[in-house]
Design a protein around this motif. Structure first.
Motif, PDB file in Angstrom:
ATOM      1  N   ALA A  29       4.582   1.499  -5.128  1.00 49.33           N
ATOM      2  CA  ALA A  29       5.539   1.786  -5.964  1.00 49.33           C
ATOM      3  C   ALA A  29       6.184   0.049  -5.968  1.00 49.33           C
ATOM      4  O   ALA A  29       6.897  -0.161  -7.172  1.00 49.33           O
ATOM      5  CB  ALA A  29       6.391   2.954  -5.084  1.00 49.33           C
ATOM      6  N   THR A  30       6.212  -0.294  -5.156  1.00 45.32           N
ATOM      7  CA  THR A  30       6.935  -1.896  -5.812  1.00 45.32           C
ATOM      8  C   THR A  30       6.306  -2.826  -6.260  1.00 45.32           C
ATOM      9  O   THR A  30       7.283  -3.896  -6.916  1.00 45.32           O
ATOM     10  CB  THR A  30       6.792  -2.458  -4.471  1.00 45.32           C
ATOM     11  N   ALA A  42      -2.768  -1.622 -10.722  1.00 40.05           N
ATOM     12  CA  ALA A  42      -2.815  -1.115  -8.742  1.00 40.05           C
ATOM     13  C   ALA A  42      -2.878   0.209  -8.933  1.00 40.05           C
ATOM     14  O   ALA A  42      -3.036   0.034  -6.930  1.00 40.05           O
ATOM     15  CB  ALA A  42      -0.653  -0.730  -9.699  1.00 40.05           C
ATOM     16  N   VAL A  43      -3.098   1.313  -9.675  1.00 38.12           N
ATOM     17  CA  VAL A  43      -4.097   2.713  -9.267  1.00 38.12           C
ATOM     18  C   VAL A  43      -5.272   2.114  -8.650  1.00 38.12           C
ATOM     19  O   VAL A  43      -6.346   3.445  -7.478  1.00 38.12           O
ATOM     20  CB  VAL A  43      -3.928   3.473 -10.095  1.00 38.12           C
ATOM     21  N   THR A 231      -5.368   8.778 -10.192  1.00 39.64           N
ATOM     22  CA  THR A 231      -4.738   9.962 -10.797  1.00 39.64           C
ATOM     23  C   THR A 231      -3.295   9.421 -11.108  1.00 39.64           C
ATOM     24  O   THR A 231      -2.349   9.765 -11.831  1.00 39.64           O
ATOM     25  CB  THR A 231      -4.473  11.186 -10.482  1.00 39.64           C
ATOM     26  N   GLY A 232      -3.427   8.530 -10.307  1.00 35.79           N
ATOM     27  CA  GLY A 232      -1.492   7.944  -9.819  1.00 35.79           C
ATOM     28  C   GLY A 232      -0.531   9.320  -9.613  1.00 35.79           C
ATOM     29  O   GLY A 232      -0.921  10.259  -9.572  1.00 35.79           O
ATOM     30  N   GLY A 233       0.723   8.219  -9.739  1.00 35.82           N
ATOM     31  CA  GLY A 233       1.526   9.676  -8.781  1.00 35.82           C
ATOM     32  C   GLY A 233       3.178   9.248  -9.363  1.00 35.82           C
ATOM     33  O   GLY A 233       4.097   8.613  -8.450  1.00 35.82           O
ATOM     34  N   TRP A 234       3.112   8.800 -10.995  1.00 36.02           N
ATOM     35  CA  TRP A 234       4.161   8.192 -11.479  1.00 36.02           C
ATOM     36  C   TRP A 234       5.834   8.662 -10.641  1.00 36.02           C
ATOM     37  O   TRP A 234       6.494   8.155 -11.212  1.00 36.02           O
ATOM     38  CB  TRP A 234       4.383   7.748 -12.726  1.00 36.02           C
ATOM     39  N   ARG A 235       5.881  10.297 -10.591  1.00 33.60           N
ATOM     40  CA  ARG A 235       7.261  10.747 -10.273  1.00 33.60           C
ATOM     41  C   ARG A 235       7.158  10.097  -9.235  1.00 33.60           C
ATOM     42  O   ARG A 235       8.345   9.839  -9.096  1.00 33.60           O
ATOM     43  CB  ARG A 235       7.491  12.103 -10.192  1.00 33.60           C
ATOM     44  N   LYS A 238       8.556   6.432  -9.422  1.00 38.07           N
ATOM     45  CA  LYS A 238      10.158   5.612  -9.876  1.00 38.07           C
ATOM     46  C   LYS A 238      10.678   6.051  -9.003  1.00 38.07           C
ATOM     47  O   LYS A 238      11.838   5.420  -8.750  1.00 38.07           O
ATOM     48  CB  LYS A 238       9.780   6.901 -11.137  1.00 38.07           C
ATOM     49  N   THR A 239      11.059   7.334  -8.216  1.00 37.57           N
ATOM     50  CA  THR A 239      11.480   7.421  -7.144  1.00 37.57           C
ATOM     51  C   THR A 239      11.913   6.302  -5.757  1.00 37.57           C
ATOM     52  O   THR A 239      13.009   5.886  -5.535  1.00 37.57           O
ATOM     53  CB  THR A 239      11.952   8.679  -6.159  1.00 37.57           C
TER      54      THR A 239
END
Length: 327
Positions: A29-30, A42-43, A231-235, A238-239
């Motif tokens: 995330a960072t 990144a993924v 698959t990512g975890g974009w939600r 974002k948090t």
């Protein structure tokens, strides 16, 4: 029994997959939020490093599989594991849908404990082992908060007089390294939990008698988590990457370094931690060191509430499910 074991393995790998896109999102995330790495790179990086990390250690898996309860003494142990995994997956998906970085580790540990209690009663829990796991889950984010504050405070002393633009540039490059390191550390700890619960089911079902983790279990768990990461975890990104503090490369690097140290330290102690808790706490610590009121404490408080309720809620869900499965 063989059909039940196959079902447990399939669902455990589904949990590992959801763990990959739910928790590993924190690891990158960072670096994504500071644009040190593109989301795609990144993924892919996180997925590969997660896979390697998951194949490297097994100490945490043995702790999860043998410390909460003795699989040889729990009746209907395979059904217990089945209920625990279903409850943990359900909680993972709900919190992912809401964009809340709750802990997959808490979900799985709470669910397994609740399922054991639902099937065999409170006396079936190994309280010394269970409490040692809870202590690790509580101490690790506090340690990350403190260490993150200290590291960022040192960076402020060293680089405070320099131009922010000149300081951020080298740290953006360094984040490319720490993102991979952090994903590796995530694999050394988080992937072990699913390995442990599958081994618990194998012992309870009479397919093996020791907590030695079979190679095929390590391999399939590592691959499932790596695929989930891809698959990512974009939600969640974002948090974690933007809603707690406004992350810049210098405190992004400090956060990544902090969480890598904490996660790996507990892995060496063979204790599970929540990468979500550790990474979020590290970000809070570095943000507080830079400017206390810069941290969005309201969002941080919402995350902490999710931490507190995950174990009891997932435990209750698993206890209800195991009773339904045993009818």
């Amino acid at each position: 029994m063989l059909v039940l074991i196959i079902l447990v393995v399939i669902l455990a790998l589904c949990f590992d997959f959801t763990n990959g896109f739910h928790d590993t999102a924190n690891a990158i995330a960072t670096s994504v939020s500071t644009r040190a790495l593109s989301p795609r790179v990144a993924v892919v990086l996180a997925g590969g490093m997660n896979l390697i990390g998951a194949l490297t250690f097994t100490g945490v898996a043995k702790t999860i599989g043998g410390s909460i309860a003795n699989p040889l003494k729990v009746q209907h142990g395979t059904i217990v594991v089945l209920a625990a995994i279903v409850a943990a997956i359900g909680w993972n998906l709900l919190t992912w849908r809401l964009g809340i970085p709750s802990s997959s580790s808490h979900a799985l540990i709470g669910a397994l404990s609740g399922a054991v209690i639902g099937a065999a009663g409170f006396h079936a829990i190994n309280y010394s082992g269970f409490l040692s796991i809870i202590e690790a889950l509580v101490i690790s984010p506090i340690a990350a908060l403190i260490l993150g504050y200290i590291i960022m405070w040192i960076f402020r002393l060293l680089f405070g007089s320099r131009s922010l633009h000149r300081v951020n540039r080298p740290f953006r490059y360094l984040q490319m390294i720490t993102a991979g390191v952090q994903a590796f550390m995530h694999g050394t700890n988080d992937a072990q939990k699913t390995m442990g619960i599958i081994t618990f089911a194998l012992i309870a079902g009479g397919f093996q008698s020791t907590m030695n983790i079979p190679f095929w279990v390590k391999l399939v768990c590592a691959v499932a988590m790596g695929c989930g990461t891809a698959t990512g975890g974009w939600r969640i990104i974002k948090t974690v990457g933007s809603k707690i503090i406004r992350i810049e490369p210098i405190n992004g690097f400090a956060s990544d370094l902090t969480s890598s140290i904490i996660i790996f330290g507990f892995t060496l102690l063979k204790l599970p931690v929540s990468s979500t808790h550790v990474i979020s706490s590290a970000i809070m610590g570095t943000g507080a060191a830079k400017r206390f009121n810069q941290v969005h404490w309201g969002v941080a408080g919402r995350i902490v509430v999710a931490w507190l309720i995950t174990i009891p809620i997932s435990g209750c869900i698993a206890a209800i499910l195991v009773r339904l499965f045993l009818i």
